[in-house]
Enzyme design. Structure first.
Site, PDB file in Angstrom:
ATOM      1  N   CYS A   1       5.410   4.160   2.541  1.00  0.00           N
ATOM      2  CA  CYS A   1       6.020   5.410   3.019  1.00  0.00           C
ATOM      3  C   CYS A   1       6.378   5.341   4.507  1.00  0.00           C
ATOM      4  O   CYS A   1       7.141   6.154   5.006  1.00  0.00           O
ATOM      5  CB  CYS A   1       5.054   6.566   2.745  1.00  0.00           C
ATOM      6  SG  CYS A   1       5.809   8.185   2.808  1.00  0.00           S
TER       7      CYS A   1
ATOM      8  N   GLY B   1       0.818  -1.201   0.000  1.00  0.00           N
ATOM      9  CA  GLY B   1       0.000   0.000   0.000  1.00  0.00           C
ATOM     10  C   GLY B   1       0.858   1.260   0.000  1.00  0.00           C
ATOM     11  O   GLY B   1       2.048   1.229   0.333  1.00  0.00           O
ATOM     12  N   CYS B   2       0.240   2.370  -0.369  1.00  0.00           N
ATOM     13  CA  CYS B   2       0.991   3.617  -0.487  1.00  0.00           C
ATOM     14  C   CYS B   2       1.419   4.123   0.892  1.00  0.00           C
ATOM     15  O   CYS B   2       2.588   4.477   1.091  1.00  0.00           O
ATOM     16  CB  CYS B   2       0.165   4.656  -1.230  1.00  0.00           C
ATOM     17  SG  CYS B   2      -1.523   4.867  -0.633  1.00  0.00           S
ATOM     18  N   TYR B   3       0.487   4.150   1.847  1.00  0.00           N
ATOM     19  CA  TYR B   3       0.849   4.607   3.185  1.00  0.00           C
ATOM     20  C   TYR B   3       1.907   3.697   3.803  1.00  0.00           C
ATOM     21  O   TYR B   3       2.839   4.155   4.477  1.00  0.00           O
ATOM     22  CB  TYR B   3      -0.379   4.590   4.104  1.00  0.00           C
ATOM     23  CG  TYR B   3      -1.277   5.795   4.007  1.00  0.00           C
ATOM     24  CD1 TYR B   3      -0.798   7.071   4.267  1.00  0.00           C
ATOM     25  CD2 TYR B   3      -2.622   5.653   3.697  1.00  0.00           C
ATOM     26  CE1 TYR B   3      -1.645   8.167   4.215  1.00  0.00           C
ATOM     27  CE2 TYR B   3      -3.468   6.744   3.642  1.00  0.00           C
ATOM     28  CZ  TYR B   3      -2.975   8.006   3.899  1.00  0.00           C
ATOM     29  OH  TYR B   3      -3.812   9.098   3.851  1.00  0.00           O
TER      30      TYR B   3
END
Lengths: 354, 354, 354, 354
Positions: B162, B157-159
């Protein structure tokens, strides 16, 4: 309406954003008259040349501060919306010449009561130490009665207002662990003022997000002072400001741990009870989170409390408009107390959304 | 250039943002040919009808997934950019009919390895449990070698990407207190996809900021799994996502405490050494903070470490483009490993700023 | 790939937006090497200090123009991205010392061929009149062959490119009434450059829209020159630029009347035929309208033609990215012609949307 | 303040943007009481669930229209902020049951007086033709006296208001060529309403600009009717709407040619004289151009006139807030006339800038 004498108001530094916001609010305040507007670099111009939204309104021409004869016009109160650092000299001079004028200062110059703390954070001794002692910190919800009698009020910073309103009642109640507070704050661009700097250009700010001043932002000094005062012990918090590509609004996301088994719902109950009668602080139902857009243009602060999935921890968000409750609206609120107007006069605007 | 046979690639779900981003990247990847694009609701239309930026390019017409004869065209790899939940059925069917196809799945369906964790977070049993066991978690910097041999990769996932890139090396080195991690994350709107919902309208999002999914965002499950794996013990973090009025970008602001006297500079040194040779993770000099705009459109992640004023605590920020390193770029990076291309092929874009 | 000698390229004025955009494009151009970057006010700094998106890349340190020994390093071509006015002196000096260098100038200094027109629009005589005569106007689609042999190319303005591409073929074909052309143009903020000015601050630009330079914008001089040349008679158009709260993109909405009974479909047919083989100009189907977001980051121009409800009149829209086809991308396209590279080298980026 | 009976007001369609804007304005209008709010899909919810900015305020719960007993509560006036098309049925029913209620309709349903024109533009016969004849077009500056006595007022469209205010006085004075008017209009996103559509998502709108509805926008019908009426002859204009990535604001850029040797200064003089006493239309000094941000949140329209470089032609810009003067503010202005309040009551807000 009966004929009344309106209070005469001056705005020093009317060409910046907080100055313009004062003019916006005061133009519709029934008890005051805008009698003086200053802007050194724009002296001689009309306010409409600097802020065209005022084109239809009659306003005094902009003048320089040094051109003012303070013994003359009988101002009742001046707002000082000048840059940090220069303000203390100006106010010292104004109050020297016209000791009866009341002052609401929107800069940081009089927010710190401790001369040593001031010197440490700003790198030089304060230049008006007597006034520093006299000044009352202008967080209305905390110091309402002292403000009523004050001659000089130091209007709080925007970030600090947005962190103090949710945290001070919790610290005062000893409800949270004062050693584990993290404040992750996000602000729109108007908080940075109107000075032309490369980093504030539209093309530099739009479509991006970042933290700044990490670890050393000066608003920390105000937080330290007020949090320690509320908690009755030294409090040092972690605080990180970020820039949001929007004009107005601050959101503080605050991470806390309840003391003595108190959970998020207890923290919510404390805040809700504390602010039940406040006109400008609104605590949302437990579990709801505020958005900056819903207070835009208004003097309101919205506060929400949510349960973290880690037991005993809560996440608190507070939202306000940095130019209103975070600056000029709170300044007018202070003025209303100082001049004896009902506290909400001129601050009834409903938020502008969308 | 010598005549080469290009790998045949399919994109399932080409009408969403991650689908379009895959097409953007793959159109300029010299080793592949876009052979199949699906979009159930837009089947029969041209890609240019759905995303006019592709008007000048020749692309296969959009078809529905059910119209595909999987025994036929000999695709080498498909990207699956379908909604969470429906994906596991589709991939099960595809791999049932064409077991030799490789799959990079951009949904959350195969990210959790533990069936019990999946059931707990998603409220139902996984519908392709054998594939769940087979799937490799596609954080390239952590699982590069396993990905090279994988048939099914679950793109992170993007979150989570990061947060994992800065935290996994620190947890693996036991350099930070695993019980005191706070992740305050901020994302642009494309992370929410292209489905038409009131809360995603321009007028609802512009000029405002807020937290959402506080306390219960599903990306937490991925964080738990990978952080616990890295730390060799259970790790549960506090994680709060926020929406930024911008299209692309995620910034994670992460609050940590060093272990055993290790300070912020030590954390920085660990990260800098760990990522020294990585093509897509760039650690800034100590004290510098990343901005999302400086990685926009690129596959890069920038990481910065700053000293908090509270001794022993550090503030870490990581920035990436949620549609590139946070989704489609990382997916292409996975594809490159799975098909034997140099890892950076097609991912050399320099960030688009301003 | 065979070992090749790369062309050595300099960028004068690398700290502005068009300079950074040149660096973005040239970093991925296989035939060139960035050998020199200048920025007078930032001399001595690294490019990453000025534009952090370049942090991961090795680039020459910024130097001042006056520190360069032009007889030395054997540059093949320099891009000049300096402010209007100062450019003509710099280029005169560069070509005086190193006559063999080729120059693509992104300023307005060499765009007007007529010394009298230059003096009239800019208020002073041109300071390098021989070079003014030598310079070739760099609208590739109009002057491709002359550009191939040129030493000095004057890269067109962003607004003018976006108006000339749709209008020149129509004027050349005598298909529209040259006395009734209205160009209503809208540009993103990067067109205004990176100089810190109050009117360009985020808070001044966001959430608003306005026209500027109405009636007297200097890009009109370029329009006059090229439209008159195309039409074989004097052409004076109405042109109004506006500022859009976005970073990149220009949209020109153009109001024309067909000549001799020719209707909107005829105009569309002329444009479609004219640009059929052009790599960077794409004419949409009749009735479709372009959007700036669909060309963002690419060197493409999209053109659309629609029928007005008033018989005989058409509305034409053209969209481009002002920093790419409107500036640095077109400059690289010119460089490719001047140095013998395939015209599209380094300009293959697909638009970044969303 | 003396005890007064407040007028009872209903808002049909309170869950849309114009509905919310009516509530914002009416909450601070001293002569009215918000007695009824409808929202069919949100019936049973509180207004704060639909628009959290109203959380601190007491408001009636949302109900469905069909649940209302119109014979009952004695409303004085209802605003109708429902979608075009359904409105005519609703108003017919309301006025059938409660003939004494006054109505301000914000939809397009009653703006066209000619049944044939309505049928041509909307594709079906009007379903309340008697009311269509009764309705008064609510452009206050043009029809003030008729509005005072009206029962049903058709509030003008946002685009049309922004074009009619500058053009009607000029057409009425025969000062411009009625055959050569080009209106290039730009609107913020709130003009498109709150319905969830893909093209209105933040990610689709931000960082881009485009024209839409070119050649066939329905607001043209209103323009035709009012321009022809003002000019005393048929007037058909060219009109192109565009979408700006901002929430609020319309700017019309209007290209005209003076009649009979009249120049731009003459046109400016006509407008300045015409609007000298109007509270909500402000004509800027000759040569100055309005910006939408300077009227944001206010009921003001700013108009500017500039000389084109082509002799005899002028460029006129008008700016307003589409939700205030372009919709709900103008609706309240109409209400004030219909109920006998001073015209500016509740509309004194100063623009919110920045």
């Amino acid at each position: 309406m009966p004929e009344i004498t309106k209070a005469k108001i001056g705005v020093l530094g009317a060409s910046g954003y907080t100055g313009a916001e004062l003019v916006r609010l005061l133009l519709r305040h029934q008890g005051v008259e805008l009698a003086l507007l200053t802007a050194d670099r724009r002296a001689g111009q009309e306010m409409r040349d600097v802020f065209p939204q005022f084109s239809p309104f009659g306003l005094p021409k902009l003048v320089s501060i040094e051109s003012i004869d303070w013994s003359g016009p009988g101002l009742d109160l001046v707002f000082c919306a000048l840059p940090h650092g220069t303000t203390q000299k100006v106010i010292k001079e104004v109050l020297g010449k016209a000791p009866g004028i009341k002052v609401v200062d929107l800069s940081a110059d009089f927010r710190l009561a401790d001369p040593a703390a001031y010197a440490r954070w700003y790198g030089h001794a304060h230049q008006a130490p007597e006034l520093q002692q006299e000044a009352v910190y202008g967080l209305v919800e905390a110091y309402r009665e002292r403000i009523r009698g004050a001659r000089l009020v130091a209007n709080p910073g925007c970030y600090t207002t947005c962190a103090q309103l949710p945290l001070i009642p919790l610290l005062a109640a000893r409800a949270i662990d004062a050693d584990e507070i993290v404040i992750d704050a996000k602000s729109g661009m108007t908080g940075a003022g109107r000075a032309a700097k490369e980093g504030m250009l539209f093309s530099e700010v739009s479509e991006g997000f970042h933290a700044y001043g990490v670890g050393h932002h000066r608003h920390m000094a105000e937080l330290d002072q007020e949090f320690s005062s509320a908690a009755g012990r030294e409090v040092v918090v972690t605080f990180t400001p970020h820039l949001v590509p929007m004009n107005r609004g601050i959101l503080s996301t605050i991470y806390v741990r309840g003391n003595g088994g108190g959970g998020p719902q207890d923290l919510h109950a404390i805040l809700q009870k504390h602010y039940m009668s406040e006109p400008f602080v609104h605590v949302l139902p437990f579990g709801a989170m505020p958005q900056t857009r819903h207070v835009r243009g208004s003097n309101l602060t919205f506060i929400g409390v949510v349960k973290d999935r880690i037991a005993g921890r809560a996440i608190i968000c507070a939202a306000l408009d940095n130019l209103v409750k975070g600056a000029s609206g709170q300044a007018v609120q202070n003025m209303n107390l100082m001049l004896g107007f009902p506290e909400a006069t001129g601050l009834e605007q409903v938020a502008l959304f969308p």
